[in-house]
Each structure stands twice: as structure tokens, then as C-alpha cells.
Write a protein that holds these residues in place. Structure first.
Motif, PDB file in Angstrom:
ATOM      1  N   THR A 252      -7.059   0.400  14.541  1.00  0.00           N
ATOM      2  CA  THR A 252      -7.276  -0.433  15.727  1.00  0.00           C
ATOM      3  C   THR A 252      -8.429  -0.695  16.279  1.00  0.00           C
TER       4      THR A 252
ATOM      5  N   ARG B  91     -10.536  -7.545   7.001  1.00  0.00           N
ATOM      6  CA  ARG B  91      -9.556  -7.882   7.896  1.00  0.00           C
ATOM      7  C   ARG B  91      -9.091  -9.298   7.943  1.00  0.00           C
ATOM      8  N   TYR B  92      -9.967 -10.370   7.816  1.00  0.00           N
ATOM      9  CA  TYR B  92      -9.566 -11.731   7.798  1.00  0.00           C
ATOM     10  C   TYR B  92      -9.824 -12.693   6.736  1.00  0.00           C
TER      11      TYR B  92
ATOM     12  N   TYR C 243      -0.337 -11.096   5.632  1.00  0.00           N
ATOM     13  CA  TYR C 243      -1.779 -10.978   5.683  1.00  0.00           C
ATOM     14  C   TYR C 243      -2.604 -11.895   4.689  1.00  0.00           C
TER      15      TYR C 243
ATOM     16  N   TYR D 293      -0.077 -15.491  13.443  1.00  0.00           N
ATOM     17  CA  TYR D 293      -0.951 -14.348  12.845  1.00  0.00           C
ATOM     18  C   TYR D 293      -0.572 -12.979  13.386  1.00  0.00           C
ATOM     19  N   SER D 294      -0.415 -11.790  12.414  1.00  0.00           N
ATOM     20  CA  SER D 294       0.076 -10.706  12.720  1.00  0.00           C
ATOM     21  C   SER D 294      -1.031  -9.590  12.401  1.00  0.00           C
ATOM     22  N   GLN D 295      -1.203  -8.515  13.250  1.00  0.00           N
ATOM     23  CA  GLN D 295      -2.186  -7.555  13.078  1.00  0.00           C
ATOM     24  C   GLN D 295      -1.471  -6.389  12.349  1.00  0.00           C
TER      25      GLN D 295
ATOM     26  N   THR E  30     -13.960  -9.599  15.029  1.00  0.00           N
ATOM     27  CA  THR E  30     -12.995 -10.376  15.770  1.00  0.00           C
ATOM     28  C   THR E  30     -12.708 -11.773  14.909  1.00  0.00           C
TER      29      THR E  30
ATOM     30  N   ILE F  85      -3.190  -5.158   9.036  1.00  0.00           N
ATOM     31  CA  ILE F  85      -4.595  -4.842   9.297  1.00  0.00           C
ATOM     32  C   ILE F  85      -4.874  -3.634   9.907  1.00  0.00           C
ATOM     33  N   TYR F  86      -4.004  -3.241  11.089  1.00  0.00           N
ATOM     34  CA  TYR F  86      -3.994  -2.030  11.878  1.00  0.00           C
ATOM     35  C   TYR F  86      -3.628  -0.963  11.001  1.00  0.00           C
TER      36      TYR F  86
ATOM     37  N   LEU G 179      -8.739 -12.647  17.671  1.00  0.00           N
ATOM     38  CA  LEU G 179      -8.223 -12.019  18.821  1.00  0.00           C
ATOM     39  C   LEU G 179      -8.357 -12.595  20.115  1.00  0.00           C
TER      40      LEU G 179
ATOM     41  N   THR H  31     -11.956  -2.163  16.675  1.00  0.00           N
ATOM     42  CA  THR H  31     -12.618  -3.400  16.191  1.00  0.00           C
ATOM     43  C   THR H  31     -14.055  -2.971  16.264  1.00  0.00           C
TER      44      THR H  31
END
Length: 224
Positions: free
Chosen positions: A45, A71-72, A12, A34-36, A170, A39-40, A192, A47
Motif C-alpha cells: 500500500t 501497478r497500472y 486488474y 477500478y480496484s486496488q 499514482t 495491487i495492494y 488515486l 505508493t
């Protein structure tokens, strides 16, 4: 766990904290998509929920720096004010623990490092990242990409001086400040969706306007 030993967090962090290192981002997208996962784990989860940052504080040179992890993207604060451009000496972080070194690395003034002939960054990165959860087969390439990206992206004529970032559930909106032409390059990354976002514009800052305040305003306007 907010530690670079934890691979989901480091994964991340490489995406969120160094979007200006284009070679690194291209390498990650190709070999370490990219992996969630982290973040999750940290944000859930859903959004649609309000984006509340994960807060982490670091003390350096008698000052407290607040790191706000979204998140990003990542934002920094010192004394309540946003740090939006490199401002910390490389010498100040060189002897810090590995986690703190990596957490502060995005706001290091690399121009000062070069001007004062500090030791090479690459050996430090190699030593630190070799002790993390980074898959070993990617170590040399990640170190090289970070080293090149950080040293060549600090206000040179062919690179933005600093960046402003805001996000939706997103997407990450980025405004790059190009002082030599007094323009912001505004664009968007969607994490996403495979759709290509059409936002890719240059906006001149009117004479007399504060570039930072103007950049924050145009970012907010395009988020609406």
C-alpha cells in the motif's frame, strides 16, 4: 495468484493490459470500478516505494516472453527487448491454456488474424472468460468490448499503431504512436485522485528520429 480464475487478478488485468480497448475501459469504469485489491496484495500500500514489477514468464514457439506487471500497466520483453507492438500470431495462442491465452492476448497481431481469416475471436473469449471469476452478468458485454477493441485497434487510419507506457506511484502516462502523421499523443490517467490531469498533447517526431526512442524520451521527461 496470477490466474484469470482469480477475479481480483482478472479485474486488474482487464484494466492494465488493455487500455487501448476504449469501449472496454469505459464499461469497466461504469460497472466494475477500478480496484486496488490485487495491487495492494502484490505491491503493498506504500505508493512512495520504488515500483518493482511482478515478473511472469511464458514460453511460446520456442521463445520465452517475460511479462512485467506494474501497478497500472503491463510490459513485455523477448530476448531482453521490449515488445511494444502486436507481433504474435493468433494461431499461436489459440490452443494454449486459458491463462496463457489471456496473458498473451494484448500482443496478438490482430491484423494478421483478419488477413488470414482465422476463426472469430469472440467464441474463444466467451469460452475462456466463462470459466473465470468474471461476474456472469458482465460476461457478454466484456467479451463484446474486448473483441471490438482488439480487432479495431491495430494500426488502422483511425487508431494508433502502438503504445508506450510508464507510470508513477499514482498515474499512468501513455504515448500513442500515430504513424500517418508521425505524432505521439501523450496523456495521463490518475488512478488515486478524482482530479482531471491536464496533460493531453500531441508531439511531432522530428525527421530522422527513431519513433520508439523519441517516444520513450518524451515519456520520461513528462514523468519528472
Amino acid at each position: 495468484m496470477i490466474s484469470i480464475i482469480n477475479w481480483p487478478f482478472l479485474h486488474y488485468w482487464l484494466y492494465a493490459a488493455f487500455p487501448h480497448c476504449y469501449g472496454l475501459q469505459n464499461y469497466l469504469l461504469k460497472y466494475l470500478p477500478y480496484s486496488q485489491e490485487w495491487i495492494y496484495q502484490m505491491f503493498g500500500t506504500d505508493t512512495k516505494q520504488e515500483i518493482i514489477p511482478v515478473i511472469h514468464k511464458v514460453a511460446i514457439d520456442g521463445k520465452e516472453i517475460t511479462i512485467q506487471m506494474y501497478r497500472y500497466h503491463v510490459e513485455y520483453r523477448m530476448d531482453g527487448k521490449e515488445l511494444y507492438k502486436p507481433c504474435i500470431s493468433y494461431h499461436a495462442i489459440k490452443s494454449l491454456d486459458n491463462d496463457t491465452f489471456m496473458l498473451l492476448l494484448p500482443i496478438i497481431d490482430m491484423f494478421e488474424k483478419v488477413e488470414n481469416d482465422y476463426p472469430d475471436l469472440k467464441p474463444d473469449l466467451h469460452r475462456i472468460l466463462a470459466q473465470t471469476g468474471l461476474p456472469k452478468e458482465h460476461l457478454e458485454d466484456i467479451v463484446y468490448s474486448l473483441d471490438i477493441g482488439l480487432l479495431h485497434d491495430d494500426g488502422a487510419e483511425d487508431a494508433p499503431l502502438w503504445y508506450l507506457r510508464q507510470e508513477t506511484a499514482t498515474s499512468l502516462y501513455i504515448a500513442e504512436w500515430w504513424p500517418y502523421v508521425r505524432e505521439f499523443h501523450l496523456y495521463c490517467q490518475n488512478f488515486l485522485s478524482d482530479d482531471i490531469d491536464s496533460l493531453n498533447i500531441y508531439i511531432s517526431v522530428p525527421e530522422g528520429e527513431d519513433a520508439y526512442l523519441f517516444g520513450k524520451r518524451i515519456l520520461s521527461e513528462h514523468l519528472l
